[in-house]
Design a protein around this motif. Structure first.
Motif, PDB file in Angstrom:
ATOM      1  N   SER A  43     -28.540 -41.808 -38.856  1.00  0.00           N
ATOM      2  CA  SER A  43     -27.179 -41.475 -39.280  1.00  0.00           C
ATOM      3  C   SER A  43     -26.163 -42.487 -38.745  1.00  0.00           C
ATOM      4  O   SER A  43     -25.161 -42.784 -39.389  1.00  0.00           O
ATOM      5  CB  SER A  43     -26.815 -40.055 -38.848  1.00  0.00           C
ATOM      6  OG  SER A  43     -26.722 -40.016 -37.438  1.00  0.00           O
ATOM      7  N   LEU A  44     -26.453 -43.025 -37.555  1.00  0.00           N
ATOM      8  CA  LEU A  44     -25.567 -44.079 -37.025  1.00  0.00           C
ATOM      9  C   LEU A  44     -25.610 -45.314 -37.927  1.00  0.00           C
ATOM     10  O   LEU A  44     -24.583 -45.946 -38.200  1.00  0.00           O
ATOM     11  CB  LEU A  44     -25.977 -44.456 -35.599  1.00  0.00           C
ATOM     12  CG  LEU A  44     -25.640 -43.424 -34.521  1.00  0.00           C
ATOM     13  CD1 LEU A  44     -26.252 -43.837 -33.191  1.00  0.00           C
ATOM     14  CD2 LEU A  44     -24.136 -43.282 -34.370  1.00  0.00           C
ATOM     15  N   LEU A  45     -26.834 -45.662 -38.358  1.00  0.00           N
ATOM     16  CA  LEU A  45     -26.957 -46.826 -39.252  1.00  0.00           C
ATOM     17  C   LEU A  45     -26.160 -46.591 -40.531  1.00  0.00           C
ATOM     18  O   LEU A  45     -25.475 -47.484 -41.027  1.00  0.00           O
ATOM     19  CB  LEU A  45     -28.434 -47.081 -39.592  1.00  0.00           C
ATOM     20  CG  LEU A  45     -29.279 -47.732 -38.506  1.00  0.00           C
ATOM     21  CD1 LEU A  45     -30.740 -47.819 -38.971  1.00  0.00           C
ATOM     22  CD2 LEU A  45     -28.765 -49.136 -38.172  1.00  0.00           C
ATOM     23  N   GLU A  46     -26.257 -45.367 -41.039  1.00  0.00           N
ATOM     24  CA  GLU A  46     -25.541 -45.072 -42.281  1.00  0.00           C
ATOM     25  C   GLU A  46     -24.028 -45.208 -42.075  1.00  0.00           C
ATOM     26  O   GLU A  46     -23.307 -45.719 -42.929  1.00  0.00           O
ATOM     27  CB  GLU A  46     -25.895 -43.671 -42.776  1.00  0.00           C
ATOM     28  CG  GLU A  46     -25.349 -43.424 -44.172  1.00  0.00           C
ATOM     29  CD  GLU A  46     -25.954 -42.202 -44.867  1.00  0.00           C
ATOM     30  OE1 GLU A  46     -26.848 -41.560 -44.276  1.00  0.00           O
ATOM     31  OE2 GLU A  46     -25.512 -41.901 -45.993  1.00  0.00           O
ATOM     32  N   LYS A  47     -23.573 -44.773 -40.893  1.00  0.00           N
ATOM     33  CA  LYS A  47     -22.159 -44.909 -40.567  1.00  0.00           C
ATOM     34  C   LYS A  47     -21.753 -46.395 -40.530  1.00  0.00           C
ATOM     35  O   LYS A  47     -20.702 -46.787 -41.024  1.00  0.00           O
ATOM     36  CB  LYS A  47     -21.901 -44.268 -39.194  1.00  0.00           C
ATOM     37  CG  LYS A  47     -20.723 -43.302 -39.187  1.00  0.00           C
ATOM     38  CD  LYS A  47     -20.682 -42.537 -37.879  1.00  0.00           C
ATOM     39  CE  LYS A  47     -19.298 -42.233 -37.385  1.00  0.00           C
ATOM     40  NZ  LYS A  47     -18.269 -41.821 -38.272  1.00  0.00           N
ATOM     41  N   GLU A  48     -22.641 -47.209 -39.936  1.00  0.00           N
ATOM     42  CA  GLU A  48     -22.339 -48.646 -39.884  1.00  0.00           C
ATOM     43  C   GLU A  48     -22.270 -49.222 -41.304  1.00  0.00           C
ATOM     44  O   GLU A  48     -21.389 -50.022 -41.621  1.00  0.00           O
ATOM     45  CB  GLU A  48     -23.378 -49.419 -39.047  1.00  0.00           C
ATOM     46  CG  GLU A  48     -22.996 -50.902 -38.932  1.00  0.00           C
ATOM     47  CD  GLU A  48     -23.947 -51.802 -38.153  1.00  0.00           C
ATOM     48  OE1 GLU A  48     -25.016 -51.326 -37.719  1.00  0.00           O
ATOM     49  OE2 GLU A  48     -23.616 -52.990 -37.995  1.00  0.00           O
ATOM     50  N   MET A  49     -23.224 -48.799 -42.148  1.00  0.00           N
ATOM     51  CA  MET A  49     -23.220 -49.301 -43.536  1.00  0.00           C
ATOM     52  C   MET A  49     -21.886 -49.002 -44.209  1.00  0.00           C
ATOM     53  O   MET A  49     -21.292 -49.866 -44.873  1.00  0.00           O
ATOM     54  CB  MET A  49     -24.358 -48.648 -44.339  1.00  0.00           C
ATOM     55  CG  MET A  49     -25.745 -49.093 -43.905  1.00  0.00           C
ATOM     56  SD  MET A  49     -27.017 -48.273 -44.903  1.00  0.00           S
ATOM     57  CE  MET A  49     -28.320 -48.079 -43.703  1.00  0.00           C
ATOM     58  N   GLY A  50     -21.401 -47.780 -43.995  1.00  0.00           N
ATOM     59  CA  GLY A  50     -20.134 -47.392 -44.605  1.00  0.00           C
ATOM     60  C   GLY A  50     -18.994 -48.283 -44.139  1.00  0.00           C
ATOM     61  O   GLY A  50     -18.164 -48.739 -44.937  1.00  0.00           O
TER      62      GLY A  50
END
Lengths: 405, 592
Positions: free
Chosen positions: A63-70
């Motif tokens: 979920s952290l990675l997804e946040k970074e992607m955003g």
């Protein structure tokens, strides 16, 4: 002493402002900073504990990675950096397979949601032979991974022990067989010049690798870094580093065996069956754009290079606050020219004279430095010979000395 | 001792006092030695009168004899200070002879008599013998505690004659020293011999012909203090504001328009260089600065000589002449510290006179000038050395001198267990490391002094060093035939260790003419490539390559071999390489 690059790193806004549009393939690198244990030679940004910082653990990481992607996507939109679909995705580490296939799958899905992934794109992951089972491999294939690269390192039990690896040759063999059964393209990494490795041990490892019908092989010389377990052993005199001529000999052996078995080199450390080159890997040397996600991952967009904070706490703190967890540099003309030279000269496709002239000015092709035995000009490109691969940094410096300042 | 006199006479308050006050250079204070003579005037009351005493503290090392002789020529008397714990040293003798030649009043003094190791009676007896004086004439002091120093000052007033010049005669003052000050220009130190100089006088330097009104006239007490005039016998300084360093020649005579002299004073004999070396700036653009710096330093140290020279390996520089090895080290250190230069120097050598077959003659101050063919004879400078040593080391000293081609001239006892050995030796043998070897073989007890003694014929050859077939001129050396192999062997081995491997094999050869006498090979570098860029860290790789390129730019090229400056510096350092292989090869060579 005056080095041209002593400028402090720039923040994402300053970088975005300086972006110069340029049409290049776009790739995604996902860093998985977890391992079950650290090998003796490893100086990568990886950690064995499952929880690295407040809010950063194996469970929360996707979920952290997804946040970074955003956050990256928003940055692209704000600064007019085009968001293209990914031509390839690469999961490296660490050990990506420390995460469950479902977690890896959800990360890949997030990449697809954020940027899109081109149809038929290469999607690779790195794996330790003893962290995969046949069901895992099938799940990965179903999740959309097309290619797996195993850290085999050696087929000799003695050498695996010296390298401080936990897997057995049998486990590596099972992993390779399982991956092929699952329908994944398969690559093996080997390490040469381990302390005290006999030439015939290295030869056996290469032969064994070549006999398995893999698609791709990478061979890396062991580099011993001071702040690693092996670095400390070296300092205490418990192990000895192999000489550069022993390393060169090992490289030549690998090249000779692999090329007889149908593999051709396409980059200094990489060999592949025709058409099985790792496109993601090639992208690094061809100057493609890519976004790196996760602590310590590097990115490249046209004239920008930036890197995620390495320290997990700093990285996750930044991501959780909604900020971009990186800083970087703007490449000037000189830096771009240097990169064009030292990246291009590592490839079998070579450094094209057209690209060289774009970088350093017209007429460069007609005034090359003496390349005696190190490279030849073929099909409009400067291509390193076997010796030029072994002395590639020297070759790059000679070209830079000739054309830059 | 000078410190103690400054404090006892009140020239310096306790607050102003620091150790080695007159040794104002950093190098002097760090090494605990005196390099430059320093003149200072102090006042001393005896009876009802106040006397102005000008004293010059002089260096002790043999290299700086020239400083001593200049100082003695400006004086009426001298204090011959002998360390009661060490006894008579070789330089005590040579300085004593200089004082005798100058007809000076000599006051023999034993120092450090308060120390437990003082051999006061024994040393006093030797001094009496040497000087032909009675024991009551030898004074005893402790500079540390101040014991006997007042008595010494009284004795100076009594025994040293007042200046003999004529106050009414035309003005003549001797320039005995000068130095360059970045703010004030040239400061000239003078001794007024006849007449007087007033602050408003137009002064004339008789040899250079320059004529100027001084900006400032003064004395050193030990602070620079402006005065209205300097009268007969006084020691002081003149600042004229000129910055052209050629205008202030030590040994020149100053006179003044008001009272013009017709004859200059005798002046000084120019010192002879004993040792030569090439000095080169590490950064080629520092060559003009090196020239200016040498010009300025020469004001302060008249014994340096220099001519421009070019080396294929080291670029543009100067071949400099020095009084000895210590002097050379000091000069290089001063150039670096006082002028901000980074320097490299070649190995030092002496000068040779080569008689050619056709009767012509070549003077060689640089090994590259040494002719290879048609040489009839080579003459090398020789010195006469006096070595004073405790008698238990006589055998070791004799052996050492023989190893350095010394011929014994004589041996005499100074007291029951001190021996003075006299040798004739090639100058070239004594300038490198001889003093250190002497000290180490005699547990530090022996002392050495020497003086030039003409020249002798010798069997000398030039050893060249070839790197990848290219002559590296900076590494050539002139050696005695029997030592050529040793030089070649050691230098090629040193270079093998120092030169980084390159993409090709590099032979390193030592040769006499066309004949190779020693060879080492540096194997080629076979692998020079980073295996990968972790996580796509291209920036780090680019910086690494940039750094490597910067490093190479700083290297010197001999043919196509890149050699780091540090390799030259280490190769040229006098540090001796010694390993088992060298010892065995030298042994085998000696048998042949």
């Amino acid at each position: 002493m005056s080095f041209s690059n002593t400028r402090p790193p720039l923040d994402p806004d300053a970088l975005g402002e300086a972006y110069l549009p340029s049409d290049r393939p776009f790739r995604v690198y996902v860093h998985i900073p977890f391992c079950l244990r650290r090998c003796g030679y490893c100086n990568f940004n990886t950690f064995t504990s499952s929880s690295l910082a407040p809010g950063l653990n194996r469970e929360s990481y996707p979920s952290l990675l997804e946040k970074e992607m955003g956050a990256v996507k928003r940055w692209q939109e704000e600064h007019g950096v085009p968001a293209k679909a990914a031509s390839s995705v690469f999961f490296g580490g660490g050990t990506p397979t420390v995460l469950r296939p479902s977690q890896l799958s959800s990360i890949l899905e997030a990449v697809a949601r954020t940027w899109g992934v081109e149809g038929g794109a290469e999607v690779s992951l790195e794996a330790n032979p003893d962290t995969v089972s046949p069901p895992t491999l099938s799940s990965l294939k179903r999740a959309g991974f097309t290619r797996i690269s195993f850290g085999v390192q050696s087929w000799e039990p003695r050498i695996l022990k010296i390298l401080d690896r936990t897997h057995s040759p049998a486990a590596a063999w099972r992993a390779v067989r399982g991956a092929r059964k699952a329908g994944l393209e398969c690559s093996a990494d080997l390490i040469y010049a381990a302390p005290s490795e006999k030439r015939r041990e290295w030869e056996r490892s290469v032969r064994k690798t070549a006999s398995l019908g893999l698609d791709h092989v990478s061979c890396y010389a062991l580099s011993i870094y001071p702040r690693t377990k092996m670095g400390r052993m070296l300092a205490k005199g418990e192990i000895r580093e192999e000489s550069d001529s022993a390393q060169a000999k090992d490289y030549e052996i690998a090249d000779s065996i692999l090329s007889r078995r149908g593999y051709a080199w396409y980059e200094v450390s990489n060999w592949a069956k025709p058409g099985k080159e790792c496109l993601h890997n090639l992208g690094y040397w061809r100057g493609d754009d890519w976004i790196g996600l996760g602590p310590g991952a590097h990115s490249h967009f046209s004239n920008l290079r930036f890197w995620d904070f390495s320290r997990p706490g700093r990285w996750s703190g930044s991501v959780l606050s909604g900020a971009l967890p990186w800083e970087g540099e703007i490449l000037g003309e000189k830096e771009e020219a240097e990169e064009a030279i030292f990246l291009g000269i590592r490839l079998r496709e070579g450094l094209s004279l057209k690209k060289l002239e774009e970088a350093v000015g017209k007429g460069a092709g007609a005034s090359l430095p003496p390349l005696a035995g190190l490279a030849s000009v073929r099909g409009g490109s400067i291509v390193p010979t076997l010796r030029g691969r072994l002395l590639n940094d020297f070759l790059a410096r000679s070209l830079m000395d000739r054309f830059l300042d | 001792m000078a410190d103690r006199i400054l404090s006892i006479t009140g020239a310096l308050s306790d607050r102003q006092m620091r150790d080695q006050y007159l040794d104002s250079m950093d190098i002097e204070r760090e090494r605990g030695i005196t390099i430059k003579s320093q003149a200072v005037t102090v006042n001393w009351e005896k009876g009802a009168k106040t006397y102005a005493l000008s004293m010059i503290d002089t260096p002790g090392h043999v290299d700086f004899n020239y400083e001593v002789s200049r100082a003695l020529a400006a004086c009426e008397g001298c204090v011959l200070l002998v360390d009661a714990t060490q006894g008579i040293e070789a330089q005590t003798l040579s300085n004593l002879y200089l004082a005798l030649q100058n007809d000076l009043a000599i006051i023999p003094v034993l120092n450090k008599i308060d120390l437990p190791g003082a051999k006061t009676d024994e040393v006093r007896a030797t001094l009496c013998d040497l000087l032909g004086v009675g024991p009551e004439e030898v004074m005893e002091v402790s500079a540390k505690t101040g014991l006997g120093v007042r008595e010494l000052l009284d004795a100076i007033v009594e025994k040293v004659p007042a200046p003999s010049g004529d106050p009414e005669a035309p003005t003549r003052a001797l320039i005995f020293d000068s130095q360059y000050d970045a703010y004030r220009g040239i400061i000239t130190y003078i001794r007024v011999v006849d007449g007087r100089i007033e602050a408003k006088d137009r002064i004339i330097q008789m040899k250079s012909g320059s004529s100027l009104v001084p900006l400032e006239l003064g004395i050193v007490d030990p602070f620079m203090r402006p005065v209205e005039q300097l009268t007969t016998g006084q020691v002081g300084y003149v600042i004229t504001g000129i910055k052209d360093v050629r205008q202030a020649q030590v040994g020149d005579t100053i006179t003044c328009e008001r009272s013009l002299a017709s004859e200059p004073l005798k002046g000084y004999k120019a010192p002879e260089s004993m040792v030569y070396a090439g000095i080169f700036p590490l950064e080629t653009d520092q060559f003009p600065l090196l020239r200016q710096s040498l010009d300025k330093l020469r004001l302060n140290d008249a014994s340096i000589s220099y001519t421009p020279e070019t080396s294929s390996a080291l670029g543009f520089g100067f071949r400099c002449g020095f009084l000895g090895l210590l002097h050379m080290q000091i000069v290089i250190e001063r150039l670096e510290r006082e002028f901000g230069l980074d320097l490299i120097s070649t190995a030092p050598n002496v000068h040779y006179r080569v008689e050619m077959a056709d009767g012509s003659e070549v003077t060689v101050t640089n090994p590259t000038q040494f002719p290879e063919n048609k040489v009839k004879a080579v003459w090398e400078p020789v010195i006469e050395a006096s070595i004073i040593t405790p008698k238990e080391f006589v055998g070791d000293v004799m052996k050492l001198c023989q190893e350095h081609r010394g011929k014994m001239l004589g041996m005499e006892y100074l007291g029951p267990d001190r021996v003075c050995l006299r040798y004739k030796m090639p100058t070239g043998e004594i300038i490198f490391g001889f003093f250190d070897q002497l000290k180490s073989r005699t547990k530090g007890y022996a002392t050495l002094d020497y003086a030039p003694a003409g020249e002798e014929k010798a069997d000398l050859v030039r050893v060249d060093i070839l790197i990848h077939g290219e002559l590296s001129d900076a590494l050539s050396a002139i050696c005695h035939k029997d030592k050529a192999y040793e030089y070649g062997l050691k230098m090629t081995k040193k270079l093998k260790k120092l030169i980084p491997r390159q993409q090709f094999e590099i032979p390193i050869q030592a040769a006499i003419g066309q004949r190779i006498i020693a060879r080492e090979t540096i194997s080629p570098l076979r692998k020079d490539v980073l295996a990968k860029c972790y996580g796509g860290d291209i920036t780090r790789k680019r910086k690494l390559l940039e750094k490597q390129r910067e490093g190479k730019k700083k290297m010197k090229m001999i043919g196509n071999v890149a050699i780091p400056q540090e390799a030259f510096i280490s190769a040229l350092s006098l540090e001796e390489l010694d390993d088992k292989d060298i010892r065995e090869k030298l042994k085998a060579h000696a048998k042949k």
